[in-house]
Design a protein around this motif. Structure first.
Motif, PDB file in Angstrom:
ATOM      1  N   GLY A  32       0.837  -1.194   0.000  1.00 36.91           N
ATOM      2  CA  GLY A  32       0.000   0.000   0.000  1.00 36.91           C
ATOM      3  C   GLY A  32       0.872   1.243   0.000  1.00 36.91           C
ATOM      4  N   ARG A  33       0.408   2.282  -0.692  1.00 34.00           N
ATOM      5  CA  ARG A  33       1.131   3.563  -0.681  1.00 34.00           C
ATOM      6  C   ARG A  33       0.578   4.401   0.478  1.00 34.00           C
ATOM      7  N   ARG A  34       1.468   4.707   1.426  1.00 37.00           N
ATOM      8  CA  ARG A  34       1.079   5.429   2.633  1.00 37.00           C
ATOM      9  C   ARG A  34       0.733   6.890   2.324  1.00 37.00           C
ATOM     10  N   ARG A  35      -0.253   7.408   3.053  1.00 36.63           N
ATOM     11  CA  ARG A  35      -0.569   8.837   2.932  1.00 36.63           C
ATOM     12  C   ARG A  35      -1.119   9.354   4.254  1.00 36.63           C
ATOM     13  N   ASN A  36      -0.910  10.653   4.479  1.00 40.98           N
ATOM     14  CA  ASN A  36      -1.359  11.295   5.720  1.00 40.98           C
ATOM     15  C   ASN A  36      -0.795  10.605   6.955  1.00 40.98           C
ATOM     16  N   THR A  37       0.460  10.162   6.873  1.00 43.79           N
ATOM     17  CA  THR A  37       1.089   9.477   7.994  1.00 43.79           C
ATOM     18  C   THR A  37       2.353  10.236   8.397  1.00 43.79           C
ATOM     19  N   ARG A  38       2.713  10.123   9.671  1.00 44.71           N
ATOM     20  CA  ARG A  38       3.933  10.780  10.146  1.00 44.71           C
ATOM     21  C   ARG A  38       5.161  10.093   9.585  1.00 44.71           C
ATOM     22  N   TYR A  39       5.075   8.786   9.393  1.00 42.57           N
ATOM     23  CA  TYR A  39       6.225   8.026   8.921  1.00 42.57           C
ATOM     24  C   TYR A  39       6.006   7.568   7.480  1.00 42.57           C
ATOM     25  N   ALA A  40       6.947   7.856   6.623  1.00 36.86           N
ATOM     26  CA  ALA A  40       7.030   7.310   5.262  1.00 36.86           C
ATOM     27  C   ALA A  40       5.827   7.639   4.376  1.00 36.86           C
ATOM     28  N   ALA A  41       5.263   8.805   4.536  1.00 33.79           N
ATOM     29  CA  ALA A  41       4.147   9.201   3.664  1.00 33.79           C
ATOM     30  C   ALA A  41       4.616   9.189   2.208  1.00 33.79           C
ATOM     31  N   GLY A  42       3.804   8.606   1.340  1.00 35.57           N
ATOM     32  CA  GLY A  42       4.110   8.535  -0.083  1.00 35.57           C
ATOM     33  C   GLY A  42       4.892   7.295  -0.491  1.00 35.57           C
ATOM     34  N   LEU A  43       5.376   6.536   0.487  1.00 32.98           N
ATOM     35  CA  LEU A  43       6.154   5.344   0.174  1.00 32.98           C
ATOM     36  C   LEU A  43       5.281   4.085   0.231  1.00 32.98           C
TER      37      LEU A  43
END
Length: 156
Positions: A32-43
């Motif tokens: 999954g592509r992370r978003r709106n997260t403190r860690y690794a958003a967009g990865l």
């Protein structure tokens, strides 16, 4: 020195325990592509989360599978395929990252947390995206090789 005091440096570490689901099938893995997260958003990252206080690691993994993918996994259907002891470069904290595999679950994996995950996609294990969480790429390579345990980020 009393029985309740310790010398400096002898306290056990406050260890953060992460759980990760490796849904691999026919040479691919679900990321999954992370978003709106403190860690690794967009990865890209595996479906994952942290063990909560008082929660066994197998329950943490089944809870995260339901929260993130909308699937039900029985704890006894989880197989621990890799343990990664990570020294977090950002804050110097010890992290134990546990990677579980299952081939049995109820439901169809879907993006159950669109506010935290931009999209889900299957990637070939031998051609993971360049913009993947680095320790995730490391662990998946270790899983592919059949290695059950590794360390990352520790001084040599």
């Amino acid at each position: 020195m009393t029985a309740h005091t310790r010398e400096p440096g002898t306290e056990p570490p406050a260890l953060v325990v992460g759980v990760h689901l490796v849904l691999a099938d026919e040479g691919t893995v679900l990321l999954g592509r992370r978003r709106n997260t403190r860690y690794a958003a967009g990865l890209w990252h595996l479906p994952a989360g942290h063990m909560e206080h008082g929660e066994p690691v197998t329950r943490a993994m089944t809870r995260e599978a339901e929260e993130e993918l909308g699937i039900t996994v029985a704890e006894h259907d989880l197989e621990l395929v890799h343990a990664l002891h990570l020294l977090d470069a950002d804050n110097g904290r010890d992290r134990l990252q546990l990677f579980f595999r299952t081939t049995r679950y109820e439901g169809r994996p879907r993006n159950a947390e669109p506010h935290k995950c931009e999209e889900l996609r299957r990637w070939p294990l031998d051609r993971l995206p360049a913009d993947i969480v680095p320790y995730t790429a490391h662990a998946l390579a270790e899983v592919t090789r059949g290695s059950r345990i590794s360390t990352l980020g520790w001084p040599a």
